[in-house]
Design an enzyme around this catalytic site. Sequence first.
Site, PDB file in Angstrom:
ATOM      1  N   THR A 196       0.836  -1.210   0.000  1.00  0.00           N
ATOM      2  CA  THR A 196       0.000   0.000   0.000  1.00  0.00           C
ATOM      3  C   THR A 196       0.871   1.260   0.000  1.00  0.00           C
ATOM      4  O   THR A 196       1.950   1.271   0.577  1.00  0.00           O
ATOM      5  CB  THR A 196      -0.867   0.018   1.280  1.00  0.00           C
ATOM      6  OG1 THR A 196      -1.487  -1.233   1.356  1.00  0.00           O
ATOM      7  CG2 THR A 196      -1.848   1.150   1.316  1.00  0.00           C
ATOM      8  N   SER A 220      -8.740  -1.263   5.249  1.00  0.00           N
ATOM      9  CA  SER A 220      -8.489  -0.328   6.355  1.00  0.00           C
ATOM     10  C   SER A 220      -7.943   1.003   5.834  1.00  0.00           C
ATOM     11  O   SER A 220      -7.595   1.884   6.638  1.00  0.00           O
ATOM     12  CB  SER A 220      -7.450  -0.913   7.323  1.00  0.00           C
ATOM     13  OG  SER A 220      -7.895  -2.125   7.849  1.00  0.00           O
TER      14      SER A 220
HETATM   15  O1  DON Z   1      -6.821  -2.506   2.152  1.00  0.00           O
HETATM   16  C1  DON Z   1      -6.207  -2.787   3.160  1.00  0.00           C
HETATM   17  O2  DON Z   1      -6.577  -2.513   4.279  1.00  0.00           O
HETATM   18  C2  DON Z   1      -4.868  -3.494   3.013  1.00  0.00           C
HETATM   19  N1  DON Z   1      -4.833  -4.217   1.786  1.00  0.00           N
HETATM   20  C3  DON Z   1      -3.789  -2.483   3.101  1.00  0.00           C
HETATM   21  C4  DON Z   1      -2.422  -3.098   3.032  1.00  0.00           C
HETATM   22  C5  DON Z   1      -1.343  -2.236   3.509  1.00  0.00           C
HETATM   23  O3  DON Z   1      -1.537  -1.157   3.986  1.00  0.00           O
HETATM   24  C6  DON Z   1       0.027  -2.817   3.414  1.00  0.00           C
HETATM   25  N2  DON Z   1       1.019  -1.873   3.792  1.00  0.00           N
HETATM   26  N3  DON Z   1       1.729  -1.912   4.723  1.00  0.00           N
END
Ligand code: DON
Length: 582
Positions: free
Chosen positions: A393, A465
């Site tokens: 992310t 999230s």
């Molecule tokens: O949408 C979500 O909540 C997760 N896929 C986010 C993943 C994320 O933030 C990874 N980074 N550290």
Amino acid sequence: MLNKNIFIRLKNSLFYISIFSTLLFYACQSSVQELPQTHPYPVIQDATSSNAMAVSAHPLATRVGLSVLKKGGNAIDATIAIQFALAVVYPRAGNIGGGGFMVIRTDEGEYASLDYREKAPKLGSRDMYLNSEKNVIPNLSRIGHLAVGVPGTVDGLLKAHAKYGQLAFADLIQPAIDLAANGYKLSPKEVNRLNKTQEDFRKHNTKMPVFVKEKPWQVGDLLVQQDLAQTLTLIRDQGRAGFYEGSTADKIVAEMEAGKGIISHEDLLAYESKWRTPIIGDYKNYTIISMPPPSSGGIALMQLLKLVEPYPLSKDGFHSVDAIHTMVEAERRVYADRAKHLGDIDFYPVPQDSLLEDAYLLDRMADFSRDTATKSESVAAGAFEVAMESFETTHTSVVDKDGNAVAVTTTLNGNYGSKVVVSDAGFLLNNEMDDFSAKPGVPNMYGLIGNEANAIQPGKRMLSSMTPTIIEKDGQLHLVLGAPGGSTIITAVFQVFLNVAEFNMSLEEAVWASRFHHQWLPDQIMYEKDGLDNVVKKALEDKGHTLNERAYLALIKAIQVLPNGDLQGVGDNRSEDHAEGY
Ligand code: DON
């Protein structure tokens, strides 16, 4: 204020020293704090400018956005250009094979939010990750072809451009094409990640992608991505059809067939991003504008703020035992609601209004004690009548010269997503399917559990999230922020905002201060290494809390409108974020 600065710096000094030392200088229109290091491109983590500002995870991507802003593009144009550039220079999270959420506040005070989250393929099903004994098959939702959700980024960025774009789309994607074709030099963190992921890349790809190398990658190595340049060129020339149809779609489907994945041409053609009504709520004299479902971010952030609003956080003080305890108890209750009630609103009747009702939120803290930790096993989600009719992310913040603001968080989920690169098309596919609840009560890779609301169904979006957020103070644009960090994103946004609003910190203090996190289950306070002093930790344990040290919690990228109208951009000192304005 100076004393306070010194106090906070000292408090976090070990943490800061381990990451960077600072250099401060002033230029005529902007002041910047630079990070001297081995990064091949100069990194600026704290910048102030009078016209416009962008903060992203990579200096080259921020600069692409900055040049769009200087050419007269608005914040949405710059965001689109940055997102495509990140797909090239930040491949572990920036993407065209993933999805994201965008929150917009125009200079006229109009709010919008765009959902370009991935969807479960049509052949996806509730038990697709379970074995014959109905147990979760390890890693099936996390790595490889079956972990991939139908990508939404390209449709989302085109949709944002169609509604708000000022410059030609071709001009916004061209810098990414050039970066892919000409190459860029690898940073220390990217080298580290790429080297750690070699085995996974080899294992999950039939044709070896450019990320695979015989000898370990070195800082400064040039990464050229010709296949990706070609795919981006098709998107430039054909728009949506350049990705969801034609040769790119053929390559995605061929990749799926080669690796026993299930995304079809039909899935790609059917994918559509959606404008949704943002979550809007008040905290004292602030207005919060954030992402609605299928992200849990906006609802959870609003719940958290409402739960702590009656308590004297400011008087208790930053990282005081009382402030941490109050915030943690709010977090525990909010994540219990998240696990039960939140999912894709197109498939499940998320009780959004009930979750944000004043009376409900007041009642939620009825059993809160200032003295003792509540045990998570005694905290259930709120009980509502739910009508069941049917049914790694990265974040970027941008403000332009007119005051249009964009907060966008985009993701492949884990680092390099599923680790699968579409053969001959050069882009990584997400592993977002792991954000669904594979089985009620079984935690995903962020330790989050879910239930019916987030069960897998064909065409459904997995719960997120991600919390791209814009905040007004007294009706004026005040903060633009968000972060990567899985389940810890929500609590990081919550704390950075409170650091500014309640603990009177400057933006860089607020972002760089250490953080903590509680998510109901596991029943523990996670805190950053060296982030809480021993007396505070002991007092929290005496109240009945369990503590667990983590390397870091989320990576915030934020912009604040200062009282004189200047824009301060701050990247997280836990990463290689870059803030720059003009
Ligand atoms: O949408 C979500 O909540 C997760 N896929 C986010 C993943 C994320 O933030 C990874 N980074 N550290």
